[in-house]
Design a protein around this motif. Structure first.
Motif, PDB file in Angstrom:
ATOM      1  N   THR A  52       0.851  -1.195   0.000  1.00 52.74           N
ATOM      2  CA  THR A  52       0.000   0.000   0.000  1.00 52.74           C
ATOM      3  C   THR A  52       0.885   1.243   0.000  1.00 52.74           C
ATOM      4  N   GLN A  53       1.862   1.258   0.888  1.00 59.50           N
ATOM      5  CA  GLN A  53       2.775   2.394   0.986  1.00 59.50           C
ATOM      6  C   GLN A  53       3.630   2.520  -0.272  1.00 59.50           C
ATOM      7  N   LEU A  54       4.180   1.415  -0.744  1.00 54.64           N
ATOM      8  CA  LEU A  54       5.038   1.429  -1.934  1.00 54.64           C
ATOM      9  C   LEU A  54       4.277   1.917  -3.164  1.00 54.64           C
ATOM     10  N   THR A  55       3.047   1.459  -3.329  1.00 58.11           N
ATOM     11  CA  THR A  55       2.250   1.877  -4.487  1.00 58.11           C
ATOM     12  C   THR A  55       1.975   3.374  -4.438  1.00 58.11           C
ATOM     13  N   GLY A  56       1.613   3.873  -3.274  1.00 51.89           N
ATOM     14  CA  GLY A  56       1.378   5.312  -3.134  1.00 51.89           C
ATOM     15  C   GLY A  56       2.619   6.124  -3.455  1.00 51.89           C
ATOM     16  N   GLU A  57       3.763   5.677  -2.960  1.00 54.32           N
ATOM     17  CA  GLU A  57       5.012   6.397  -3.227  1.00 54.32           C
ATOM     18  C   GLU A  57       5.402   6.303  -4.698  1.00 54.32           C
ATOM     19  N   LEU A  58       5.180   5.162  -5.311  1.00 55.71           N
ATOM     20  CA  LEU A  58       5.487   4.995  -6.728  1.00 55.71           C
ATOM     21  C   LEU A  58       4.619   5.918  -7.582  1.00 55.71           C
ATOM     22  N   SER A  60       3.137   8.756  -6.672  1.00 56.34           N
ATOM     23  CA  SER A  60       3.499  10.167  -6.498  1.00 56.34           C
ATOM     24  C   SER A  60       4.881  10.482  -7.071  1.00 56.34           C
ATOM     25  N   THR A  61       5.826   9.567  -6.966  1.00 55.41           N
ATOM     26  CA  THR A  61       7.159   9.805  -7.523  1.00 55.41           C
ATOM     27  C   THR A  61       7.108   9.891  -9.043  1.00 55.41           C
ATOM     28  N   ARG A  63       4.538  10.771 -10.845  1.00 51.79           N
ATOM     29  CA  ARG A  63       3.836  12.027 -11.163  1.00 51.79           C
ATOM     30  C   ARG A  63       4.767  13.230 -10.983  1.00 51.79           C
ATOM     31  N   ASP A  64       5.471  13.280  -9.859  1.00 50.41           N
ATOM     32  CA  ASP A  64       6.320  14.425  -9.546  1.00 50.41           C
ATOM     33  C   ASP A  64       7.563  14.514 -10.436  1.00 50.41           C
ATOM     34  N   SER A  65       7.986  13.389 -11.016  1.00 46.84           N
ATOM     35  CA  SER A  65       9.199  13.393 -11.842  1.00 46.84           C
ATOM     36  C   SER A  65       8.909  13.606 -13.318  1.00 46.84           C
TER      37      SER A  65
END
Length: 126
Positions: A52-58, A60-61, A63-65
């Motif tokens: 759950t955490q990894l998917t959220g970070e992936l 957003s990363t 998107r932001d990059s």
């Protein structure tokens, strides 16, 4: 909150067990918002939290990059002949851990993935 047919989610788990046989080590289908596993086989609560955490970070990363966004799934090639597949179903995530010596990647991508997408989609349609 979406309506979820738990029987259909369990049917999806059973279909993955039947299709991937002894190569399937674990599967969970869970709510992204609260991390609650709704259906599973050899459920892995710690993995549910981690993915759950990894998917959220992936998401957003990417998107932001400025990269294209994450679409339906991602694969992790892991030590000891293990592979994890995480499938996005809107508010639900599905994680599968399998032995990549026993599961053919072609079958996984051309049969198991589309079947999971369809079955979980049916479970969440109103």
């Amino acid at each position: 909150m979406m309506n979820i047919d738990l029987d259909r989610l369990n049917q999806c788990v059973d279909a993955m067990k039947s299709l991937l046989k002894d190569g399937l080590l674990a599967v969970d289908i869970w709510n992204l918002n609260d991390g609650l596993s709704l259906a599973g086989y050899n459920s892995q609560p710690a993995a549910v939290g981690l993915f759950t955490q990894l998917t959220g970070e992936l998401v957003s990363t990417l998107r932001d990059s400025g990269f294209p966004g994450l679409n339906r799934y991602y694969l992790l090639d892991m030590e000891g002949d293990h592979t994890a597949m995480i499938i996005r179903h809107g508010e639900l995530l599905q994680g599968m851990l399998f032995n990549n010596k026993k599961v053919n990647l072609g079958v996984l991508l051309s049969v198991a993935l589309p079947r999971s997408l369809e079955m979980v989609g049916q479970a969440t349609r109103r």
